[in-house]
Design an enzyme around this catalytic site. Structure first.
Site, PDB file in Angstrom:
ATOM      1  N   CYS A  54      10.550  11.078   1.703  1.00  0.00           N
ATOM      2  CA  CYS A  54      11.443  11.349   0.576  1.00  0.00           C
ATOM      3  C   CYS A  54      10.977  12.812   0.188  1.00  0.00           C
ATOM      4  O   CYS A  54       9.786  13.040   0.063  1.00  0.00           O
ATOM      5  CB  CYS A  54      10.901  10.452  -0.572  1.00  0.00           C
ATOM      6  N   CYS A  56      17.467  14.742 -17.110  1.00  0.00           N
ATOM      7  CA  CYS A  56      17.364  13.204 -17.242  1.00  0.00           C
ATOM      8  C   CYS A  56      16.236  12.628 -18.020  1.00  0.00           C
ATOM      9  O   CYS A  56      15.170  12.827 -17.694  1.00  0.00           O
ATOM     10  CB  CYS A  56      17.790  12.526 -16.069  1.00  0.00           C
ATOM     11  N   CYS A  73      13.483  10.592 -16.312  1.00  0.00           N
ATOM     12  CA  CYS A  73      12.646  11.102 -14.994  1.00  0.00           C
ATOM     13  C   CYS A  73      11.663  12.055 -15.022  1.00  0.00           C
ATOM     14  O   CYS A  73      11.988  13.033 -16.165  1.00  0.00           O
ATOM     15  CB  CYS A  73      13.622  11.834 -14.109  1.00  0.00           C
ATOM     16  N   GLY A  98      13.916  17.520  -7.909  1.00  0.00           N
ATOM     17  CA  GLY A  98      15.141  18.467  -7.906  1.00  0.00           C
ATOM     18  C   GLY A  98      16.309  17.858  -7.454  1.00  0.00           C
ATOM     19  O   GLY A  98      16.461  16.735  -7.169  1.00  0.00           O
ATOM     20  N   GLU A  99      17.346  18.582  -7.904  1.00  0.00           N
ATOM     21  CA  GLU A  99      18.991  18.189  -7.636  1.00  0.00           C
ATOM     22  C   GLU A  99      19.276  18.814  -6.410  1.00  0.00           C
ATOM     23  O   GLU A  99      19.574  20.088  -6.495  1.00  0.00           O
ATOM     24  CB  GLU A  99      19.684  18.515  -8.751  1.00  0.00           C
ATOM     25  N   GLU A 130       6.197  17.566  -4.037  1.00  0.00           N
ATOM     26  CA  GLU A 130       5.599  16.507  -3.130  1.00  0.00           C
ATOM     27  C   GLU A 130       6.614  15.993  -2.497  1.00  0.00           C
ATOM     28  O   GLU A 130       7.799  16.135  -2.817  1.00  0.00           O
ATOM     29  CB  GLU A 130       5.122  15.484  -4.286  1.00  0.00           C
ATOM     30  N   SER A 188      23.744   9.048  -8.578  1.00  0.00           N
ATOM     31  CA  SER A 188      22.746   8.405  -9.390  1.00  0.00           C
ATOM     32  C   SER A 188      23.776   8.389 -10.607  1.00  0.00           C
ATOM     33  O   SER A 188      23.673   9.114 -11.600  1.00  0.00           O
ATOM     34  CB  SER A 188      21.648   9.450  -9.722  1.00  0.00           C
ATOM     35  N   LEU A 189      24.396   7.040 -10.648  1.00  0.00           N
ATOM     36  CA  LEU A 189      25.283   6.769 -11.918  1.00  0.00           C
ATOM     37  C   LEU A 189      24.600   6.184 -13.029  1.00  0.00           C
ATOM     38  O   LEU A 189      24.681   6.745 -14.254  1.00  0.00           O
ATOM     39  CB  LEU A 189      26.107   5.601 -11.345  1.00  0.00           C
ATOM     40  N   HIS A 190      23.657   5.370 -12.990  1.00  0.00           N
ATOM     41  CA  HIS A 190      22.805   4.634 -14.173  1.00  0.00           C
ATOM     42  C   HIS A 190      23.581   3.829 -15.060  1.00  0.00           C
ATOM     43  O   HIS A 190      22.790   3.058 -15.829  1.00  0.00           O
ATOM     44  CB  HIS A 190      21.945   5.627 -14.691  1.00  0.00           C
ATOM     45  N   CYS A 238      13.159  20.348 -12.095  1.00  0.00           N
ATOM     46  CA  CYS A 238      14.959  20.131 -11.951  1.00  0.00           C
ATOM     47  C   CYS A 238      15.184  20.493 -13.315  1.00  0.00           C
ATOM     48  O   CYS A 238      14.620  20.409 -14.336  1.00  0.00           O
ATOM     49  CB  CYS A 238      14.941  18.565 -11.856  1.00  0.00           C
ATOM     50  N   ASN A 249      10.686   3.296 -13.401  1.00  0.00           N
ATOM     51  CA  ASN A 249       9.253   3.492 -13.084  1.00  0.00           C
ATOM     52  C   ASN A 249       8.943   4.305 -14.356  1.00  0.00           C
ATOM     53  O   ASN A 249       9.442   5.638 -14.562  1.00  0.00           O
ATOM     54  CB  ASN A 249       8.953   4.351 -11.962  1.00  0.00           C
ATOM     55  N   CYS A 281       8.718   9.783  -8.869  1.00  0.00           N
ATOM     56  CA  CYS A 281       9.536  10.744  -9.820  1.00  0.00           C
ATOM     57  C   CYS A 281       8.471  11.840 -10.400  1.00  0.00           C
ATOM     58  O   CYS A 281       8.496  12.323 -11.565  1.00  0.00           O
ATOM     59  CB  CYS A 281      10.113   9.995 -11.192  1.00  0.00           C
ATOM     60  N   SER A 325      20.983  12.676  -2.431  1.00  0.00           N
ATOM     61  CA  SER A 325      20.971  11.925  -3.775  1.00  0.00           C
ATOM     62  C   SER A 325      21.504  12.892  -4.767  1.00  0.00           C
ATOM     63  O   SER A 325      20.759  13.899  -4.976  1.00  0.00           O
ATOM     64  CB  SER A 325      19.811  11.172  -4.144  1.00  0.00           C
TER      65      SER A 325
HETATM   66  N1  SAH Z   1      18.396  14.672  -8.330  1.00  0.00           N
HETATM   67  C1  SAH Z   1      18.888  13.855  -7.480  1.00  0.00           C
HETATM   68  C2  SAH Z   1      17.523  13.220  -6.724  1.00  0.00           C
HETATM   69  C3  SAH Z   1      16.459  12.988  -7.528  1.00  0.00           C
HETATM   70  S1  SAH Z   1      15.778  11.464  -7.744  1.00  0.00           S
HETATM   71  C4  SAH Z   1      19.440  12.626  -8.391  1.00  0.00           C
HETATM   72  O1  SAH Z   1      19.387  12.501  -9.509  1.00  0.00           O
HETATM   73  O2  SAH Z   1      20.055  11.568  -7.581  1.00  0.00           O
HETATM   74  C5  SAH Z   1      16.137  10.143  -6.872  1.00  0.00           C
HETATM   75  C6  SAH Z   1      16.390   8.955  -7.718  1.00  0.00           C
HETATM   76  O3  SAH Z   1      15.420   8.665  -8.544  1.00  0.00           O
HETATM   77  C7  SAH Z   1      17.708   9.342  -8.763  1.00  0.00           C
HETATM   78  O4  SAH Z   1      18.497   8.156  -8.591  1.00  0.00           O
HETATM   79  C8  SAH Z   1      16.889   9.291 -10.128  1.00  0.00           C
HETATM   80  O5  SAH Z   1      17.749   9.021 -11.217  1.00  0.00           O
HETATM   81  C9  SAH Z   1      15.950   8.326 -10.001  1.00  0.00           C
HETATM   82  N2  SAH Z   1      14.651   8.181 -10.738  1.00  0.00           N
HETATM   83  C10 SAH Z   1      14.271   9.291 -11.470  1.00  0.00           C
HETATM   84  N3  SAH Z   1      13.348   9.006 -12.136  1.00  0.00           N
HETATM   85  C11 SAH Z   1      13.209   7.678 -12.289  1.00  0.00           C
HETATM   86  C12 SAH Z   1      12.366   6.812 -12.920  1.00  0.00           C
HETATM   87  N4  SAH Z   1      11.182   7.199 -13.715  1.00  0.00           N
HETATM   88  N5  SAH Z   1      12.508   5.328 -12.472  1.00  0.00           N
HETATM   89  C13 SAH Z   1      13.675   4.983 -11.416  1.00  0.00           C
HETATM   90  N6  SAH Z   1      14.277   5.688 -10.846  1.00  0.00           N
HETATM   91  C14 SAH Z   1      14.222   6.966 -11.151  1.00  0.00           C
END
Ligand code: SAH
Length: 369
Positions: free
Chosen positions: A121, A132, A135, A183-184, A108, A240-242, A128, A316, A359, A217
């Site tokens: 996007c 995580c 996601c 995807g990554e 998508e 994507s540190l989180h 992927c 989300n 996602c 990203s």
């Molecule tokens: N694989 C890459 C790009 C994919 S997603 C990455 O991880 O950066 C882009 C962003 O959306 C990433 O920061 C990911 O962690 C975030 N993301 C994924 N699922 C999410 C969710 N359920 N709620 C909020 N952000 C989310």
């Protein structure tokens, strides 16, 4: 977790995607043309139709003899992606497209029009492998890498939708591309780099969108960031540190067991040093998991002397998830603490939330039908 059996109307074949103009460098396109017995300049004409005029149908190309159309269609411009369905929200300003690839695999893309820009996007992989837990895409695992043309086609389709005035507000130009769909991107490095070059090379050999308007990203694939640093192309890097601590990050972003927070930030710093581009830190705000003030404090201390910008993303929640978005007061406090350290921070808007824009959920829902 129970595995979902995927049902498609055609069996999934593991045949390679057909080759397309967008898989090749401009030099290789000319070589392929010559190999087909065509003059090299025919490749330039095809590129011009595709990247400048966003056209994929040789029968409309009057500057190329009709006798060559079939050969060109087969070798340069085969159909890579087919629209399954689109859903819109935000009064049509956000549109999510579900695409079927040649082997039945679904991916998508999401197109978002803002007052000052229009962003697509895109997906770089089907599924992927990064796993995580918050996601939706990560839950399904990796199906396969996309080819450069399969990624580029999502962008060209978006550019065409903009040019055709398919979004409210009339015709416009696609201005930004973010690799934040499924995807990554750095785990599909070569196809992603070919795509980045297709996006940033001036017309007629590419779309002519500036590198700074392209965001790659990553979960923090350090060797990929290092390679990207050597490319001499100044895309915006998002990490994507989180969470700022390795203990929690080992579970939220499992690749952290290979590359720790310190190593990821060091690689991002080196990228910033080489390109002069400030990088983004993506941070999904998950209630009572990573949104405590002490973590904001730790993050502030980590970032205060770095050229980084924090993007807080309200989580989300994926279907069946035990996690949810942070309370508004916790989010506010998190922002306040970071700003206290002089760290630039924004809270990402939640565009496309009603259509599961964040996602991989549309593709997941389609598979369950
Ligand atoms: N694989 C890459 C790009 C994919 S997603 C990455 O991880 O950066 C882009 C962003 O959306 C990433 O920061 C990911 O962690 C975030 N993301 C994924 N699922 C999410 C969710 N359920 N709620 C909020 N952000 C989310």
């Amino acid at each position: 977790m129970t595995e979902i059996k995927l049902v498609f109307d055609e069996p999934v074949q593991r045949k390679k995607a057909p080759k397309h103009l967008a898989d090749y460098s401009p030099e290789d396109r000319r070589e392929i043309a010559t190999g087909l017995g065509l003059p090299a300049f025919r490749a330039n004409q095809v590129a011009n139709h595709y990247f400048t005029h966003l056209s994929s149908d040789p029968s409309d190309w009057t500057d190329i003899p009709a006798t060559m159309h079939d050969q060109i269609r087969e070798h340069f411009i085969p159909q890579m992606i087919t629209l399954v369905r689109s859903v819109t929200c935000d009064n049509g300003m956000t549109r999510k497209d579900l695409w079927k690839l040649h082997d039945g695999v679904l991916v998508e893309s999401v197109l978002m029009r803002y007052t000052d820009r229009t962003t697509v996007c895109i997906s770089s992989q089907a599924g992927c492998g990064m796993n995580c837990p918050f996601c939706a895409t990560g839950q399904a695992g990796l199906t396969r890498n996309l080819s450069a043309a399969e990624i580029t086609e999502q962008i060209v389709a978006a550019a065409r939708a903009c040019a055709n005035g398919e979004l409210p507000g009339g015709p416009t130009r696609l201005s930004n591309v973010v690799f934040m769909g499924m995807g990554e991107p750095l785990a599909n490095y070569n196809a992603v780099m070919r795509t980045v070059r297709n996006i940033t090379t001036p017309t007629p050999d590419g779309l002519g969108i500036s590198a700074r308007s392209v965001t790659v990203s990553t979960v923090g694939v350090v060797n990929g960031i290092e390679k990207l640093t050597e490319e001499g192309i100044s895309v915006t890097l998002a990490v994507s540190l989180h969470t700022p601590d390795d203990e929690l990050r080992d579970t939220l972003v499992p690749i952290n067991s290979r590359w720790k927070v310190k190593e990821v930030l060091a690689a991002a710093d080196a990228y910033e040093k080489k390109t002069g581009r400030r990088y983004s830190i993506e941070y999904a705000m998950i209630r009572d998991i990573n949104d405590q003030s002490w973590r904001a404090d730790l993050l502030g201390r980590l970032l205060k002397n770095r050229n980084a910008h924090v993007n807080l993303i309200p989580l989300n929640p994926t279907p069946g998830s035990k996690w949810t978005a942070s309370r508004p007061q916790d989010e506010k406090e998190f922002v306040r603490i970071l700003e206290g350290y002089g760290v630039a921070v924004t809270v990402r808007d939640t565009r496309g939330r009603e259509i599961d824009g964040a996602c991989g959920q549309l593709a997941a829902a389609e598979k369950l039908k």
